[in-house]
Design a protein around this motif. Structure first.
Motif, PDB file in Angstrom:
ATOM      1  N   MET A  64       2.785 -21.535  16.411  1.00  0.00           N
ATOM      2  CA  MET A  64       3.161 -21.359  17.817  1.00  0.00           C
ATOM      3  C   MET A  64       4.168 -22.404  18.289  1.00  0.00           C
ATOM      4  O   MET A  64       4.530 -22.416  19.466  1.00  0.00           O
ATOM      5  N   ALA A  65       4.617 -23.284  17.400  1.00  0.00           N
ATOM      6  CA  ALA A  65       5.560 -24.342  17.781  1.00  0.00           C
ATOM      7  C   ALA A  65       6.782 -23.746  18.480  1.00  0.00           C
ATOM      8  O   ALA A  65       7.317 -22.723  18.063  1.00  0.00           O
ATOM      9  N   GLY A  66       7.181 -24.382  19.543  1.00  0.00           N
ATOM     10  CA  GLY A  66       8.324 -23.891  20.316  1.00  0.00           C
ATOM     11  C   GLY A  66       7.952 -22.837  21.333  1.00  0.00           C
ATOM     12  O   GLY A  66       8.811 -22.360  22.077  1.00  0.00           O
ATOM     13  N   HIS A  67       6.682 -22.449  21.343  1.00  0.00           N
ATOM     14  CA  HIS A  67       6.183 -21.459  22.306  1.00  0.00           C
ATOM     15  C   HIS A  67       5.068 -22.101  23.112  1.00  0.00           C
ATOM     16  O   HIS A  67       4.453 -23.070  22.682  1.00  0.00           O
ATOM     17  N   ASN A  68       4.775 -21.562  24.263  1.00  0.00           N
ATOM     18  CA  ASN A  68       3.670 -22.058  25.073  1.00  0.00           C
ATOM     19  C   ASN A  68       2.364 -21.523  24.486  1.00  0.00           C
ATOM     20  O   ASN A  68       2.100 -20.319  24.549  1.00  0.00           O
ATOM     21  N   GLU A  69       1.550 -22.406  23.929  1.00  0.00           N
ATOM     22  CA  GLU A  69       0.305 -21.984  23.276  1.00  0.00           C
ATOM     23  C   GLU A  69      -0.667 -21.324  24.248  1.00  0.00           C
ATOM     24  O   GLU A  69      -1.511 -20.526  23.840  1.00  0.00           O
ATOM     25  N   ASP A  70      -0.552 -21.632  25.532  1.00  0.00           N
ATOM     26  CA  ASP A  70      -1.425 -20.998  26.523  1.00  0.00           C
ATOM     27  C   ASP A  70      -1.150 -19.506  26.662  1.00  0.00           C
ATOM     28  O   ASP A  70      -1.960 -18.770  27.217  1.00  0.00           O
ATOM     29  N   ASP A  71       0.001 -19.055  26.166  1.00  0.00           N
ATOM     30  CA  ASP A  71       0.359 -17.635  26.251  1.00  0.00           C
ATOM     31  C   ASP A  71      -0.288 -16.801  25.154  1.00  0.00           C
ATOM     32  O   ASP A  71      -0.147 -15.576  25.155  1.00  0.00           O
ATOM     33  N   TYR A  72      -0.967 -17.438  24.202  1.00  0.00           N
ATOM     34  CA  TYR A  72      -1.526 -16.742  23.049  1.00  0.00           C
ATOM     35  C   TYR A  72      -3.049 -16.761  23.075  1.00  0.00           C
ATOM     36  O   TYR A  72      -3.659 -17.673  23.614  1.00  0.00           O
ATOM     37  N   VAL A  73      -3.622 -15.743  22.440  1.00  0.00           N
ATOM     38  CA  VAL A  73      -5.059 -15.703  22.170  1.00  0.00           C
ATOM     39  C   VAL A  73      -5.214 -15.732  20.650  1.00  0.00           C
ATOM     40  O   VAL A  73      -4.639 -14.881  19.953  1.00  0.00           O
ATOM     41  N   LEU A  74      -5.944 -16.717  20.143  1.00  0.00           N
ATOM     42  CA  LEU A  74      -6.203 -16.756  18.704  1.00  0.00           C
ATOM     43  C   LEU A  74      -7.162 -15.632  18.361  1.00  0.00           C
ATOM     44  O   LEU A  74      -8.184 -15.452  19.025  1.00  0.00           O
ATOM     45  N   THR A  75      -6.829 -14.877  17.348  1.00  0.00           N
ATOM     46  CA  THR A  75      -7.646 -13.748  16.931  1.00  0.00           C
ATOM     47  C   THR A  75      -7.757 -13.769  15.419  1.00  0.00           C
ATOM     48  O   THR A  75      -6.743 -13.790  14.720  1.00  0.00           O
ATOM     49  N   ASP A  76      -8.962 -13.785  14.927  1.00  0.00           N
ATOM     50  CA  ASP A  76      -9.209 -13.820  13.493  1.00  0.00           C
ATOM     51  C   ASP A  76      -8.618 -12.584  12.828  1.00  0.00           C
ATOM     52  O   ASP A  76      -8.757 -11.464  13.328  1.00  0.00           O
ATOM     53  N   GLY A  77      -7.955 -12.777  11.701  1.00  0.00           N
ATOM     54  CA  GLY A  77      -7.337 -11.664  10.979  1.00  0.00           C
ATOM     55  C   GLY A  77      -8.326 -10.578  10.626  1.00  0.00           C
ATOM     56  O   GLY A  77      -7.996  -9.384  10.648  1.00  0.00           O
ATOM     57  N   GLU A  78      -9.548 -10.967  10.315  1.00  0.00           N
ATOM     58  CA  GLU A  78     -10.574  -9.988   9.984  1.00  0.00           C
ATOM     59  C   GLU A  78     -10.835  -9.051  11.166  1.00  0.00           C
ATOM     60  O   GLU A  78     -11.068  -7.855  10.995  1.00  0.00           O
ATOM     61  N   ARG A  79     -10.747  -9.596  12.370  1.00  0.00           N
ATOM     62  CA  ARG A  79     -10.952  -8.771  13.562  1.00  0.00           C
ATOM     63  C   ARG A  79      -9.760  -7.859  13.824  1.00  0.00           C
ATOM     64  O   ARG A  79      -9.922  -6.741  14.309  1.00  0.00           O
ATOM     65  N   ILE A  80      -8.570  -8.329  13.503  1.00  0.00           N
ATOM     66  CA  ILE A  80      -7.381  -7.465  13.623  1.00  0.00           C
ATOM     67  C   ILE A  80      -7.517  -6.290  12.655  1.00  0.00           C
ATOM     68  O   ILE A  80      -7.264  -5.144  13.009  1.00  0.00           O
ATOM     69  N   VAL A  81      -7.930  -6.595  11.430  1.00  0.00           N
ATOM     70  CA  VAL A  81      -8.093  -5.543  10.412  1.00  0.00           C
ATOM     71  C   VAL A  81      -9.116  -4.516  10.881  1.00  0.00           C
ATOM     72  O   VAL A  81      -8.871  -3.311  10.809  1.00  0.00           O
ATOM     73  N   SER A  82     -10.254  -4.969  11.375  1.00  0.00           N
ATOM     74  CA  SER A  82     -11.282  -4.006  11.795  1.00  0.00           C
ATOM     75  C   SER A  82     -10.816  -3.178  12.983  1.00  0.00           C
ATOM     76  O   SER A  82     -11.145  -1.995  13.075  1.00  0.00           O
ATOM     77  N   THR A  83     -10.032  -3.764  13.875  1.00  0.00           N
ATOM     78  CA  THR A  83      -9.480  -3.000  15.000  1.00  0.00           C
ATOM     79  C   THR A  83      -8.449  -1.988  14.504  1.00  0.00           C
ATOM     80  O   THR A  83      -8.454  -0.832  14.907  1.00  0.00           O
ATOM     81  N   ALA A  84      -7.572  -2.424  13.599  1.00  0.00           N
ATOM     82  CA  ALA A  84      -6.459  -1.581  13.162  1.00  0.00           C
ATOM     83  C   ALA A  84      -6.877  -0.468  12.220  1.00  0.00           C
ATOM     84  O   ALA A  84      -6.373   0.648  12.317  1.00  0.00           O
ATOM     85  N   ILE A  85      -7.790  -0.769  11.279  1.00  0.00           N
ATOM     86  CA  ILE A  85      -8.123   0.258  10.293  1.00  0.00           C
ATOM     87  C   ILE A  85      -9.604   0.610  10.237  1.00  0.00           C
ATOM     88  O   ILE A  85     -10.000   1.474   9.471  1.00  0.00           O
ATOM     89  N   GLY A  86     -10.418  -0.079  11.036  1.00  0.00           N
ATOM     90  CA  GLY A  86     -11.826   0.278  11.109  1.00  0.00           C
ATOM     91  C   GLY A  86     -12.650  -0.206   9.932  1.00  0.00           C
ATOM     92  O   GLY A  86     -13.783   0.215   9.748  1.00  0.00           O
ATOM     93  N   TRP A  87     -12.095  -1.110   9.148  1.00  0.00           N
ATOM     94  CA  TRP A  87     -12.786  -1.586   7.946  1.00  0.00           C
ATOM     95  C   TRP A  87     -12.252  -2.964   7.633  1.00  0.00           C
ATOM     96  O   TRP A  87     -11.050  -3.194   7.688  1.00  0.00           O
ATOM     97  N   ASN A  88     -13.126  -3.889   7.301  1.00  0.00           N
ATOM     98  CA  ASN A  88     -12.608  -5.173   6.830  1.00  0.00           C
ATOM     99  C   ASN A  88     -13.424  -5.718   5.675  1.00  0.00           C
ATOM    100  O   ASN A  88     -12.915  -6.371   4.807  1.00  0.00           O
ATOM    101  N   PHE A  89     -14.698  -5.483   5.670  1.00  0.00           N
ATOM    102  CA  PHE A  89     -15.584  -5.872   4.578  1.00  0.00           C
ATOM    103  C   PHE A  89     -15.379  -7.309   4.143  1.00  0.00           C
ATOM    104  O   PHE A  89     -15.557  -7.654   2.995  1.00  0.00           O
ATOM    105  N   GLY A  90     -14.947  -8.161   5.087  1.00  0.00           N
ATOM    106  CA  GLY A  90     -14.772  -9.566   4.788  1.00  0.00           C
ATOM    107  C   GLY A  90     -13.613  -9.882   3.870  1.00  0.00           C
ATOM    108  O   GLY A  90     -13.497 -10.985   3.367  1.00  0.00           O
ATOM    109  N   ASP A  91     -12.720  -8.937   3.635  1.00  0.00           N
ATOM    110  CA  ASP A  91     -11.608  -9.152   2.720  1.00  0.00           C
ATOM    111  C   ASP A  91     -10.388  -9.643   3.488  1.00  0.00           C
ATOM    112  O   ASP A  91      -9.671  -8.868   4.096  1.00  0.00           O
TER     113      ASP A  91
END
Length: 148
Positions: A64-91
């Motif tokens: 996030m360097a050079g950007h305002n970190e307050d503008d972002y929400v940290l989101t675990d990649g595993e949660r992005i995967v489960s939202t996007a494809i409905g499956w993550n199985f911890g991979d």
């Protein structure tokens, strides 16, 4: 993943998902963005007990360097995967450049809207972990390693 609210809206609008983004789920349950974020970050604090977790949060600041970190929400990649494809199985390897490209194709993120830390596990007999920093719109912008 470091995701601006505008990117989360694009994901909600352009991805057929089994669930909404984690921050939105938590906000509906707890009633406010601040309380939802507190509970999300409690999980990240637990992750920080491990070597990869400590590296992950240091690298998130670099992403996030050079950007305002307050503008972002940290989101675990595993949660992005489960939202996007409905499956993550911890991979964690499902949260890779192929997923980023598929989401970019559907959501048309602006440069800086989504920043991603891709941190590989520590290989046995090595005291380093390889990482990549990726902008969803423009691609990889840093690569290196951290000492464990």
């Amino acid at each position: 993943w470091c995701v601006k609210p505008s990117a989360a809206e694009k994901i909600e609008k352009n991805i057929v998902a089994i669930a909404s983004m984690p921050a939105a789920q938590m906000e509906r349950y707890y009633g406010s963005p601040e309380v939802a974020q507190m509970y999300l970050y409690m999980g990240y604090a637990f992750r920080g007990f491990n070597s990869h977790g400590r590296a992950l949060f240091t690298l998130a600041h670099r992403a996030m360097a050079g950007h305002n970190e307050d503008d972002y929400v940290l989101t675990d990649g595993e949660r992005i995967v489960s939202t996007a494809i409905g499956w993550n199985f911890g991979d964690g390897h499902m949260s890779n450049e192929q997923l980023v490209a598929a989401l970019q194709k559907r959501c048309h993120f602006e440069p800086g809207e989504v920043r991603i830390v891709m941190l590989d596990a520590q290989p046995i007999q090595r005291q380093t972990q390889q990482y990549r920093l990726v902008d969803a719109a423009t691609g990889e912008f840093e690569r290196g390693y951290v000492k464990v």
